[in-house]
Design a protein around this motif. Structure first.
Motif, PDB file in Angstrom:
ATOM      1  N   GLY A 145       0.781  -1.160  -0.113  1.00  0.00           N
ATOM      2  CA  GLY A 145      -0.134   0.054  -0.282  1.00  0.00           C
ATOM      3  C   GLY A 145       0.881   1.252  -0.125  1.00  0.00           C
TER       4      GLY A 145
ATOM      5  N   THR B 131      -1.199   7.449   3.879  1.00  0.00           N
ATOM      6  CA  THR B 131      -1.248   7.722   5.147  1.00  0.00           C
ATOM      7  C   THR B 131      -0.813   9.050   5.828  1.00  0.00           C
ATOM      8  OG1 THR B 131       0.431   6.546   6.227  1.00  0.00           O
ATOM      9  CG2 THR B 131      -1.503   5.236   5.591  1.00  0.00           C
TER      10      THR B 131
ATOM     11  N   ILE C  26       2.917   8.397   6.120  1.00  0.00           N
ATOM     12  CA  ILE C  26       3.673   8.630   4.977  1.00  0.00           C
ATOM     13  C   ILE C  26       3.687  10.062   4.631  1.00  0.00           C
ATOM     14  CG2 ILE C  26       3.618   8.170   2.300  1.00  0.00           C
ATOM     15  CD1 ILE C  26       4.510   5.711   4.147  1.00  0.00           C
TER      16      ILE C  26
HETATM   17  C1  FAD Z   1     -12.053   2.355   1.600  1.00  0.00           C
HETATM   18  C2  FAD Z   1     -10.847   2.350   0.937  1.00  0.00           C
HETATM   19  C3  FAD Z   1     -10.547   2.859  -0.264  1.00  0.00           C
HETATM   20  C4  FAD Z   1      -9.424   2.712  -1.274  1.00  0.00           C
HETATM   21  N1  FAD Z   1      -9.334   3.315  -2.371  1.00  0.00           N
HETATM   22  C5  FAD Z   1      -8.199   2.970  -3.131  1.00  0.00           C
HETATM   23  C6  FAD Z   1      -8.291   3.212  -4.507  1.00  0.00           C
HETATM   24  O1  FAD Z   1      -9.290   3.334  -5.200  1.00  0.00           O
HETATM   25  N2  FAD Z   1      -7.254   2.754  -5.190  1.00  0.00           N
HETATM   26  C7  FAD Z   1      -5.963   2.313  -4.619  1.00  0.00           C
HETATM   27  O2  FAD Z   1      -4.912   1.917  -5.308  1.00  0.00           O
HETATM   28  N3  FAD Z   1      -5.949   2.333  -3.309  1.00  0.00           N
HETATM   29  C8  FAD Z   1      -7.070   2.432  -2.501  1.00  0.00           C
HETATM   30  N4  FAD Z   1      -7.213   2.353  -1.027  1.00  0.00           N
HETATM   31  C9  FAD Z   1      -5.803   1.912  -0.686  1.00  0.00           C
HETATM   32  C10 FAD Z   1      -5.183   3.037   0.366  1.00  0.00           C
HETATM   33  O3  FAD Z   1      -4.582   3.994  -0.311  1.00  0.00           O
HETATM   34  C11 FAD Z   1      -4.042   2.307   1.246  1.00  0.00           C
HETATM   35  O4  FAD Z   1      -4.896   1.629   2.194  1.00  0.00           O
HETATM   36  C12 FAD Z   1      -3.150   3.207   1.966  1.00  0.00           C
HETATM   37  O5  FAD Z   1      -2.138   3.805   1.008  1.00  0.00           O
HETATM   38  C13 FAD Z   1      -2.319   2.321   3.012  1.00  0.00           C
HETATM   39  O6  FAD Z   1      -1.867   1.455   2.353  1.00  0.00           O
HETATM   40  P1  FAD Z   1      -2.056  -0.079   3.418  1.00  0.00           P
HETATM   41  O7  FAD Z   1      -3.258  -0.104   3.695  1.00  0.00           O
HETATM   42  O8  FAD Z   1      -1.484  -1.137   2.588  1.00  0.00           O
HETATM   43  O9  FAD Z   1      -1.277   0.176   4.786  1.00  0.00           O
HETATM   44  P2  FAD Z   1       0.405  -0.149   5.073  1.00  0.00           P
HETATM   45  O10 FAD Z   1       1.259   0.480   3.922  1.00  0.00           O
HETATM   46  O11 FAD Z   1       0.457  -1.640   5.099  1.00  0.00           O
HETATM   47  O12 FAD Z   1       0.653   0.688   6.286  1.00  0.00           O
HETATM   48  C14 FAD Z   1       0.125   0.245   7.528  1.00  0.00           C
HETATM   49  C15 FAD Z   1       0.444   1.142   8.527  1.00  0.00           C
HETATM   50  O13 FAD Z   1       2.153   1.413   8.366  1.00  0.00           O
HETATM   51  C16 FAD Z   1       2.218   2.704   8.321  1.00  0.00           C
HETATM   52  N5  FAD Z   1       3.462   2.802   7.713  1.00  0.00           N
HETATM   53  C17 FAD Z   1       3.810   2.506   6.343  1.00  0.00           C
HETATM   54  N6  FAD Z   1       4.815   2.874   5.897  1.00  0.00           N
HETATM   55  C18 FAD Z   1       5.435   3.414   7.206  1.00  0.00           C
HETATM   56  C19 FAD Z   1       6.764   4.381   7.222  1.00  0.00           C
HETATM   57  N7  FAD Z   1       7.595   4.161   6.008  1.00  0.00           N
HETATM   58  N8  FAD Z   1       6.875   4.941   8.507  1.00  0.00           N
HETATM   59  C20 FAD Z   1       5.991   4.828   9.232  1.00  0.00           C
HETATM   60  N9  FAD Z   1       4.905   4.316   9.142  1.00  0.00           N
HETATM   61  C21 FAD Z   1       4.531   3.564   8.061  1.00  0.00           C
HETATM   62  C22 FAD Z   1       1.016   3.373   7.800  1.00  0.00           C
HETATM   63  O14 FAD Z   1       1.155   4.664   7.842  1.00  0.00           O
HETATM   64  C23 FAD Z   1      -0.120   2.500   8.274  1.00  0.00           C
HETATM   65  O15 FAD Z   1      -0.356   3.043   9.605  1.00  0.00           O
HETATM   66  C24 FAD Z   1      -8.249   2.455  -0.285  1.00  0.00           C
HETATM   67  C25 FAD Z   1      -8.242   2.105   1.137  1.00  0.00           C
HETATM   68  C26 FAD Z   1      -9.462   1.875   1.533  1.00  0.00           C
HETATM   69  C27 FAD Z   1      -9.481   1.168   3.139  1.00  0.00           C
END
Ligand code: FAD
Length: 385
Positions: A133, A372, A375
């Motif tokens: 993500g 997030t 990020i």
């Molecule tokens: C309802 C919904 C709609 C969405 N729509 C779309 C869409 O249309 N298209 C699409 O492509 N995506 C979509 N997303 C995805 C969304 O953009 C991602 O959920 C988001 O970018 C975070 O990725 P992840 O969920 O994999 O979390 P992860 O990347 O796994 O992160 C998990 C946690 O770790 C933290 N973290 C990650 N990296 C770091 C770092 N370097 N330093 C400190 N903390 C960190 C994050 O902030 C978070 O708290 C959607 C998500 C939801 C829930």
């Protein structure tokens, strides 16, 4: 609106748009929320009002209006107080189709951008994967050149695709593979526009805490065949386009959050002026008046920051840090405002039927989707430190 950013024309546009959204969209939102779907007609309605192509070229049906028309529209979308609806529409017009405008050729724009602006095709953006993500450069979904013709075969999974079920096409990030050991990094990421009904595409709905009317899907690609003509931009430039498009996505996220904040504050302001406790209205108690005043001043600060980022963007200036700051401030504030406003409603705010409880659920996503808060802080630190 008394602001250096808005002209009398933008103000008049805002008034017209607010009226349109209140009269033609708002009456249906509760029903769409409980049906957990937005009918295709909704895209058509917005298209007929010219709202799906405000910033796009007229050659493809857009209106080529100055960017602050989009700023006003996005705030008004947020003010509807139904994040699922605004999520669906903003992904369509300010996220997925952005890639067609930035990287697409004339034919691709005619084939996908024009019908999207006309509300005839619904767009989705598939970047996130179950294991990738925040770290876009670790996506695994791959495209391989086929031995016959100018074709590629796509295999892999995408997660959280907004409009995933409704969509006619998905702008999809993949890793170009030559069949050797799995590669990593951002250098070979490409973008394809994939027809959502192509053989090998499976879309599965996912249930969420909020955003109920917006459909979100997991998408599986099993040897989905795409033509070279569906590749957006040159090979291996996908990561560059994604990073570029994220600026607009973050400004949009901030503006939508500001609209939601306005909606929540208005609900709370009205209730606080009506409900009486201990012989006076809730707003008559200083602690509540001051809490609302505090939230309003934070909102104004977040709004001016966001307008500044939007202005930099509209001038074609680099605004990586300001876009991240605006998204961070506005979406975190929306979560705080929703919680504080629910508190003002007391137990009545905790009922499922209370609009403020929906805002409480819905705004929570703002600090996660589209990058997030962690990020955003990382981007700001990297740019500024
Ligand atoms: C309802 C919904 C709609 C969405 N729509 C779309 C869409 O249309 N298209 C699409 O492509 N995506 C979509 N997303 C995805 C969304 O953009 C991602 O959920 C988001 O970018 C975070 O990725 P992840 O969920 O994999 O979390 P992860 O990347 O796994 O992160 C998990 C946690 O770790 C933290 N973290 C990650 N990296 C770091 C770092 N370097 N330093 C400190 N903390 C960190 C994050 O902030 C978070 O708290 C959607 C998500 C939801 C829930």
């Amino acid at each position: 609106m008394n602001s250096i950013y808005f002209s009398p024309e933008t103000d008049a546009f805002r008034v017209r748009t607010r009226r349109f959204l209140c009269e033609r969209i708002a009456p249906h939102l509760e029903a769409w929320e409980s049906e957990r779907r937005i009918p295709r007609d909704a895209w058509k309605l917005l298209a007929e009002e010219g709202l799906l192509g405000l910033h796009y070229p007229s050659a493809y049906g857009g209106r080529e209006l100055p960017f602050f028309h989009s700023v006003a529209y996005l705030e008004e979308l947020g003010r509807l107080g139904h994040s699922g609806f605004r999520g669906a529409m903003s992904v369509h017009s300010y996220m997925a189709t952005t890639y067609l405008q930035l990287a697409g050729d004339h034919h691709q724009k005619l084939e996908y951008l024009k019908p999207a602006i006309q509300g005839d095709k619904i767009a989705a953006l598939a970047i996130t994967e179950p294991q990738a993500g925040s770290d876009v450069s670790s996506i695994r979904c791959e495209a391989r050149a086929m031995s016959v013709g100018d074709r590629y075969s796509i295999r892999g999974s995408k997660a959280f695709v907004t409009n995933g079920l409704n969509a006619d096409f998905m702008v999809t990030a993949v890793r170009m593979s030559d069949g050797s050991a799995a590669s990593t990094g951002s250098g070979d990421i490409c973008l394809f526009v994939v027809d959502a009904r192509a053989p090998g595409v499976t879309r599965t709905p996912v249930e969420k805490v909020g955003w109920h009317c917006s459909d979100t899907a997991s998408v599986q690609f099993e040897d989905v065949v795409v033509e070279t003509g569906q590749l957006l931009g040159r090979r291996n430039t996908g990561f560059f386009w994604i990073m570029k498009a994220f600026q607009l996505e973050r400004i949009a996220a901030a503006l939508l959050a500001l609209g939601e904040i306005d909606y929540a504050l208005e609900l709370a302001r009205r209730y606080a002026n009506e409900r009486e406790v201990f012989g006076k209205t809730i707003a008559g108690h200083q602690v509540i008046r001051h809490r609302l005043a505090e939230l309003m001043s934070h909102t104004e600060a977040a709004r001016q920051l966001t307008y500044h980022a939007a202005w930099l963007h509209s001038q074609g200036k680099s605004a990586v840090s300001q876009c991240a700051m605006a998204k961070l401030r506005a979406t975190e504030l929306a979560v705080e405002v929703a919680g504080q406003c629910l508190q003002i409603f007391g137990g009545h705010g905790y009922l499922s039927e209370a609009p403020i409880s929906r805002v409480f659920r819905d705004t929570r996503l703002g600090t996660i989707a589209g990058g997030t808060s962690e990020i955003m802080r990382e981007i700001i630190a990297e740019t500024e430190l």
